[in-house]
Write a protein that holds these residues in place. Structure first.
Motif, PDB file in Angstrom:
ATOM      1  N   UNK A 156     -22.434   4.741 -13.495  1.00 52.02           N
ATOM      2  CA  UNK A 156     -21.415   5.253 -14.787  1.00 52.02           C
ATOM      3  C   UNK A 156     -19.994   4.740 -14.598  1.00 52.02           C
ATOM      4  N   UNK A 157     -19.787   5.225 -15.629  1.00 50.81           N
ATOM      5  CA  UNK A 157     -18.399   4.380 -15.766  1.00 50.81           C
ATOM      6  C   UNK A 157     -17.596   4.112 -14.808  1.00 50.81           C
ATOM      7  N   UNK A 158     -17.146   3.638 -14.241  1.00 53.06           N
ATOM      8  CA  UNK A 158     -15.970   3.595 -12.979  1.00 53.06           C
ATOM      9  C   UNK A 158     -14.614   2.987 -13.477  1.00 53.06           C
ATOM     10  N   UNK A 159     -13.385   3.672 -13.413  1.00 51.30           N
ATOM     11  CA  UNK A 159     -12.095   3.352 -14.116  1.00 51.30           C
ATOM     12  C   UNK A 159     -10.798   3.305 -13.116  1.00 51.30           C
ATOM     13  N   UNK A 160     -10.483   1.827 -13.264  1.00 46.02           N
ATOM     14  CA  UNK A 160      -8.963   1.515 -12.254  1.00 46.02           C
ATOM     15  C   UNK A 160      -7.932   1.900 -12.988  1.00 46.02           C
ATOM     16  N   UNK A 161      -6.967   2.713 -12.700  1.00 47.89           N
ATOM     17  CA  UNK A 161      -5.741   2.891 -13.624  1.00 47.89           C
ATOM     18  C   UNK A 161      -4.714   2.266 -13.316  1.00 47.89           C
ATOM     19  N   UNK A 162      -4.300   1.225 -14.304  1.00 48.55           N
ATOM     20  CA  UNK A 162      -2.362   0.489 -13.996  1.00 48.55           C
ATOM     21  C   UNK A 162      -2.091   1.092 -14.310  1.00 48.55           C
ATOM     22  N   UNK A 163      -0.290   1.544 -13.579  1.00 47.28           N
ATOM     23  CA  UNK A 163       0.368   2.259 -14.360  1.00 47.28           C
ATOM     24  C   UNK A 163       1.532   0.666 -13.977  1.00 47.28           C
ATOM     25  N   UNK A 164       2.220   0.600 -15.514  1.00 44.00           N
ATOM     26  CA  UNK A 164       3.492  -0.682 -16.036  1.00 44.00           C
ATOM     27  C   UNK A 164       4.741   0.420 -16.363  1.00 44.00           C
ATOM     28  N   UNK A 165       6.000   0.132 -15.657  1.00 43.08           N
ATOM     29  CA  UNK A 165       7.193   0.527 -16.014  1.00 43.08           C
ATOM     30  C   UNK A 165       7.519  -0.062 -17.725  1.00 43.08           C
ATOM     31  N   UNK A 212       4.772   4.818  -7.764  1.00 44.39           N
ATOM     32  CA  UNK A 212       5.604   5.512  -9.019  1.00 44.39           C
ATOM     33  C   UNK A 212       6.960   5.747  -9.072  1.00 44.39           C
ATOM     34  N   UNK A 213       7.561   6.108  -7.942  1.00 43.21           N
ATOM     35  CA  UNK A 213       8.521   6.000  -7.561  1.00 43.21           C
ATOM     36  C   UNK A 213       9.169   4.523  -6.947  1.00 43.21           C
ATOM     37  N   UNK A 214       8.660   3.670  -6.078  1.00 40.39           N
ATOM     38  CA  UNK A 214       8.827   1.936  -6.353  1.00 40.39           C
ATOM     39  C   UNK A 214       8.684   1.859  -6.954  1.00 40.39           C
ATOM     40  N   UNK A 215       8.418   1.922  -8.439  1.00 44.05           N
ATOM     41  CA  UNK A 215       7.955   0.777  -9.321  1.00 44.05           C
ATOM     42  C   UNK A 215       9.608   1.163 -10.385  1.00 44.05           C
ATOM     43  N   UNK A 216       9.655   2.697 -10.251  1.00 39.57           N
ATOM     44  CA  UNK A 216      11.109   3.130 -11.181  1.00 39.57           C
ATOM     45  C   UNK A 216      12.098   2.195 -10.470  1.00 39.57           C
ATOM     46  N   UNK A 248       0.366  -1.091   0.109  1.00 37.11           N
ATOM     47  CA  UNK A 248      -0.323  -0.402   0.196  1.00 37.11           C
ATOM     48  C   UNK A 248       0.912   1.011  -0.323  1.00 37.11           C
ATOM     49  N   UNK A 249       0.800   1.712  -0.745  1.00 38.32           N
ATOM     50  CA  UNK A 249       0.726   3.548  -0.450  1.00 38.32           C
ATOM     51  C   UNK A 249       0.003   4.517  -0.760  1.00 38.32           C
ATOM     52  N   UNK A 250       1.090   6.027   0.128  1.00 43.38           N
ATOM     53  CA  UNK A 250      -0.216   6.832   0.467  1.00 43.38           C
ATOM     54  C   UNK A 250      -1.010   7.824  -1.041  1.00 43.38           C
ATOM     55  N   UNK A 251       0.779   7.742  -2.026  1.00 43.80           N
ATOM     56  CA  UNK A 251       0.298   8.950  -3.073  1.00 43.80           C
ATOM     57  C   UNK A 251       0.590   7.798  -4.161  1.00 43.80           C
ATOM     58  N   UNK A 252       0.087   7.940  -5.579  1.00 47.52           N
ATOM     59  CA  UNK A 252       0.525   7.676  -6.602  1.00 47.52           C
ATOM     60  C   UNK A 252       2.026   8.093  -7.120  1.00 47.52           C
ATOM     61  N   UNK A 253       2.293   9.251  -6.835  1.00 46.22           N
ATOM     62  CA  UNK A 253       3.927   9.635  -7.062  1.00 46.22           C
ATOM     63  C   UNK A 253       5.047   8.613  -6.187  1.00 46.22           C
TER      64      UNK A 253
END
Length: 363
Positions: A111-120, A85-89, A77-82
């Motif tokens: 309504x359309x609910x969207x999940x975002x998946x960030x891949x390095x 993403x740093x940990x992913x980098x 778990x992370x408190x922020x997206x930033x």
């Protein structure tokens, strides 16, 4: 009959015997190491980590708990997206899943609910493919659990690829600079060992040792400068030229240290040792398959070898300029330890005979 006699003459030469051993040893070693190292790799998805960022408050926390139970990966778990993403980098997680604000409210209101998946994109190809392939299934599972009374597919999937490089040639650069450097240095040290044996008749062992070290320092400095300069003509890297050059000097130094140490310890059998490290380094480098998915015996071996540290460092320097301090430290330790072993072994060797001639000024 003459051919048979010549064949026997070949077999009486040490180099011929070594060559024959190589013909069987190399493919056999690759077979054993890779078959045991990659065995059952796809069954170890639970060793991979994904980061989860919840921006939907308490409602999102409930969804997160259900998601953790469903996905086949370890969750962080992370408190922020930033932060995620740093940990992913830095290679700590393979993917980041973001639950946006008002996600539950949008789903409840149909309504359309969207999940975002960030891949390095700097991750291994197999890891990227697995993460991207699993994203729609995760979204479907979340939609079924959170909004089960809604008949339509309410949760959509948004895959965001970070640090993508369109030029395929650049994706090969970590392997070229990290692994091919080891191959080049290994070949060089074979020739330097032959030259050292020739010089034993006329030079003292320490003169040979320190003369060789001067040559190797020059190769580390100027070889890395030439190769890095040419590479930077083709690649627009995230890191600066000075970072790339400095890191490549360490890669050269560590590769030199390991391959040189082999000759100090094993003599003419050293090429077998150096070649034996090739499948280990290719397998544990993490650019083909994450090291976490290997059998437990092999997972951490790469930290003690030059090429895996080099390749992982270059993936960060080229794609996102993430910190490479751990890889720098590993390369420095490899260099110092292997050089120390070489020095110690040289000190313990007593020359069989004194040199026939000595350079002027020696006493």
């Amino acid at each position: 009959m003459q051919a048979l006699h010549t064949c026997k003459a070949f077999l009486s030469i040490v180099q011929t015997k070594i060559g024959l051993v190589f013909a069987v040893f190399v493919p056999l070693l690759f077979t054993i190491v890779w078959m045991t190292g990659y065995n059952g790799a796809t069954e170890r998805l639970d060793q991979l980590k994904v980061g989860i960022v919840n921006e939907d408050g308490r409602s999102g926390a409930v969804i997160t708990e259900r998601m953790i139970q469903q996905i086949p990966y370890q969750s962080v778990m992370y408190s922020s997206l930033q932060q995620a993403q740093q940990q992913m980098d830095q290679g700590e997680v393979m993917m980041v899943i973001a639950i946006p604000a008002e996600f539950t409210e949008q789903g409840d209101s149909k309504q359309s609910a969207q999940l975002s998946y960030y891949v390095n994109e700097a991750n291994s190809d197999i890891a990227k493919s697995m993460m991207e392939a699993s994203a729609p299934a995760i979204s479907a599972a979340v939609g079924k659990q959170a909004f089960g009374d809604v008949q339509e597919q309410i949760v959509s999937t948004n895959i965001v690829k970070t640090h993508s490089i369109r030029n395929f040639a650049i994706s090969m650069l970590p392997m070229i600079l990290g692994f091919v450097t080891y191959i080049g240095v290994m070949t060089m040290n074979i020739q330097l060992n032959l030259a050292s044996m020739m010089l034993k008749r006329s030079h003292r062992k320490w003169d040979i040792f320190w003369g060789r070290q001067l040559l190797l320092v020059g190769v580390s400095l100027f070889g890395s400068l030439i190769v890095t300069s040419v590479a930077m003509l083709f690649a627009d890297t995230a890191a600066s030229f000075w970072q790339m050059w400095g890191f490549h000097m360490l890669v050269y130094a560590a590769s030199i240290g390991v391959t040189q140490m082999a000759f100090a310890l094993f003599g003419n059998a050293a090429p077998l040792f150096n070649v034996a490290l090739i499948p280990l380094q290719l397998m544990t480098a993490g650019n083909i398959i994450p090291a976490a998915m290997l059998t437990p015996f092999y997972r951490h071996i790469g930290s003690f070898l030059p090429a895996p540290n080099a390749i992982q460092g270059y993936l960060r320097l080229i794609y996102n300029d993430a910190p490479v301090g751990s890889f720098v430290l590993n390369l420095l330790l490899i260099t110092l330890i292997t050089w120390g072993v070489t020095w110690l072994r040289t000190a313990l060797i007593r020359p069989a005979t004194a040199p026939l001639t000595q350079p002027a000024g020696d006493h």
